[in-house]
Design an enzyme around this catalytic site. Sequence first.
Site, PDB file in Angstrom:
ATOM      1  N   SER A  58      11.665 -13.426 -69.347  1.00 46.93           N
ATOM      2  CA  SER A  58      11.325 -14.806 -69.000  1.00 46.93           C
ATOM      3  C   SER A  58      10.118 -14.837 -68.078  1.00 46.93           C
ATOM      4  CB  SER A  58      12.511 -15.466 -68.282  1.00 46.93           C
ATOM      5  OG  SER A  58      12.633 -14.963 -66.961  1.00 46.93           O
ATOM      6  N   ASP A  59       9.382 -15.947 -68.137  1.00 48.30           N
ATOM      7  CA  ASP A  59       8.418 -16.178 -67.068  1.00 48.30           C
ATOM      8  C   ASP A  59       9.229 -16.393 -65.793  1.00 48.30           C
ATOM      9  OD1 ASP A  59       6.093 -16.554 -65.666  1.00 48.30           O
ATOM     10  OD2 ASP A  59       5.264 -18.028 -67.040  1.00 48.30           O
ATOM     11  N   CYS A  60       8.603 -16.182 -64.665  1.00 51.14           N
ATOM     12  CA  CYS A  60       9.363 -16.031 -63.430  1.00 51.14           C
ATOM     13  C   CYS A  60      10.077 -17.316 -63.009  1.00 51.14           C
ATOM     14  CB  CYS A  60       8.451 -15.504 -62.335  1.00 51.14           C
ATOM     15  SG  CYS A  60       7.864 -13.845 -62.756  1.00 51.14           S
TER      16      CYS A  60
END
Length: 805
Positions: free
Chosen positions: A329-331
């Site tokens: 995932s993006d953060c």
Amino acid sequence: MCKSYHHLDTTFICDPINTLSLFIFFLQTKLSHKKMVQKTHTKCILSPSSLFFLLFSFLVFFTGQSRPPFACDPSNRVTKNLPFCRANLPISSRVRDLLGRLTLQEKVRLLVNNAAAVPRLGIQGYEWWSEALHGVSDVGPGTGFLPTFLGATQFPQVITTASTFNDTLWEEIGQVVSNEARAMYNGGKAGLTFWSPNVNIFRDPRWGRGQETPGEDPALAARYAVRYVKGLQGNVGDRLKVAACCKHYTAYDLDNWNGVDRFHFNAKVSKQDLEDTYNVPFKACVLEGKVASVMCSYNQVNGKPTCADPDLLKNTIRGDWHLNGYIVSDCDSVGVMYTSQHYTATPEDAAAQSIKAGLDLDCGPHLAVYTEGAIKQGKLREADVDGALANTIAVQMRLGMFDGPRQPYANLKISDVCLPSSNQLALEAARQGIVLLDNRGKGPPLSTIRHRSVAVIGPNSDVTVTMIGNYAGIACGYTTPLQGIARYVKTIHQAGCSDVSCRGSQLIGPAEGAARQADATVLVMGLDQSIEAEARDRTNLLLPGHQQELISRVAKSSRGPCVLVIMSGGPVDISFAKNDPRITAIIWAGYPGQAGGTAIADILFGTTNPGGRLPMTWYPQNYLAKVPMTNMGMRADPAHNYPGRTYRFYKGPVVYPFGHGLSYTTFRHSIAQAPTTFSVSMLSTHFENNNATTLTNGVRVSHTKCSTLSTGLHINVENTGTMDGTHTVMVFSSPPEGKWATHKQLVAFQKVHVVAGGLQRVALDLHACKHLSVVDQFGIRRIPMGEHTLYIGDLKHSLAVKPMI
């Protein structure tokens, strides 16, 4: 104080930050027994802090300190004979064995970027988040520089490197970056999983992160993605040098615009645009680049968070494209879908839905906190967690992290970082990427005889970190534009503005005075990260503040030729300068990297003949009034006054078009060999389509044997001028007129060097399934039957595509 020290084309300032790089350079020279440094009378007096760093560097270099094994240390009696530590076993068997030994609590702590150690099994903690967009970066917590490493090669920002249209160069850059990354890993200062490259389409000129991408064209972005990933990963069998990650999947190209941010944005995308534009680079990343990771984005696509959409993750990336790796995932994306998007009722639901959708790793704490609860509530099975971990652990094993001290690339060390050859490659990338937009009258190349003094003016004229853009690290050294020009002639420097925002005009007067004194004037203007950046989309396409006034007044005052250099990631509407006859040339330098100043000067004085091409359209300011950033449609919609996006669909006026770029010489194309007909056969199982249906709808790519549908296209390129130069052959294709629309798209390109008066033949492959296909409104890729048109420069070539009956 300390004077500058020059070697090759990089300037090192002898302060604490650059002392180690200077030391490394000297040591490399001694160890390689090569004469790398020209004699100079320049002196350098080290400060006490610089002396400390130099002494420390000797200790680091000669002690050869390296990190202990991540896992499977043979001195650990508990693990040395366990199957997961046996490098001769298949990775799937080793992964299965390790998963069988982990408790549920240990498993969930491995689902996040700062994965916890498992001491009882001899496994260290690991930080997955490192970045290497255009050089090893310290943006992510997995990588640091000081005190062991004081720099790494910082190549031009991606948008500038893409403008070289040189895919061989892209892979070479990836190889250097991965060498330095491995060296820093061996030195205990980096991970091996780098969340780069960014291959999103530069759809809207206002996007602050457009600078990180290869531009607006999906074919160009796809080719860049494949070659850079190959350079990073090495791809020797199933082993990995480092693990690359193509991000941000998908339809992610808005950060913060007009009250809409990336955390809340729902991108409404048609199946046609998703298949035809947004997913193209990611598909190439996985299928051709064999990338080890894909990152899902913050935004929703058609109402679903990308990190919780099984159709996008499990069915497409891992199913259709057969990803051999992990999805991250993006953060904080998993947390965002609960806290900001309110997509799930509970945090446990967010954890369960993302893992079941195909997510393997969370950049953020959410999965570590809520996954066990999701299992206890019956929303998730432990087997689902095992599936996610199987993908991440397999990548670590492919990297050699479970092979104990027998690490691949263990020979790479501090002396392999900031090599002279790497610095030279960064310079060459900048030279090839800089674009000559306009050149008229007595413009460049400037002469060291006629132009013995040059006024160097502008807020970007003497910058350092501005040149490397975002997602960068500490550079090996910098050469600013002012320093680069000063190597050729005497310079008179005036900033003209205190910074790129240029809020006042009080410094314009001294700049005019400098222009009156000099034989030529170079204005270095544009943007920086205060104007365009992550979480910072632009509000307009104009130069900030009083920059336009500064340019116009200085051009009017210039005694000699006046050259405008724009440093920016995104396009700028500089129509005023284009129409000002007193501005003799305009150059776009992008963000040209650590050696940008040398490259700019080399082009100004003709040491290098410019050959870069724009990887994105430069629109006029009034274009923005018709295109909200939230409208994801690529195709024009005249009924709603929507003009379309990118050169493929927008037909209105532009400041400079996609692919534009001039040279100091001239080139002429001719077709040496090209097909006039192309027969497309259908697989036997799909013969039920009659001729009329085939002609109307085109042949589905999935109904043909694509491996047989290729042919050669040979183009002669003649240099008709008086100067050697590089030229990019670009081939565009248009489908038959009618229901398929008349837009053209880039299908092939190749960079070639041609001496003055010489001729080179360029051989290109033309694949029907890739280059002559279009996507219909249902997201199905088809090869239209009929007359296609190829465009090569000013040439047009017709190609009849027909079904084989």
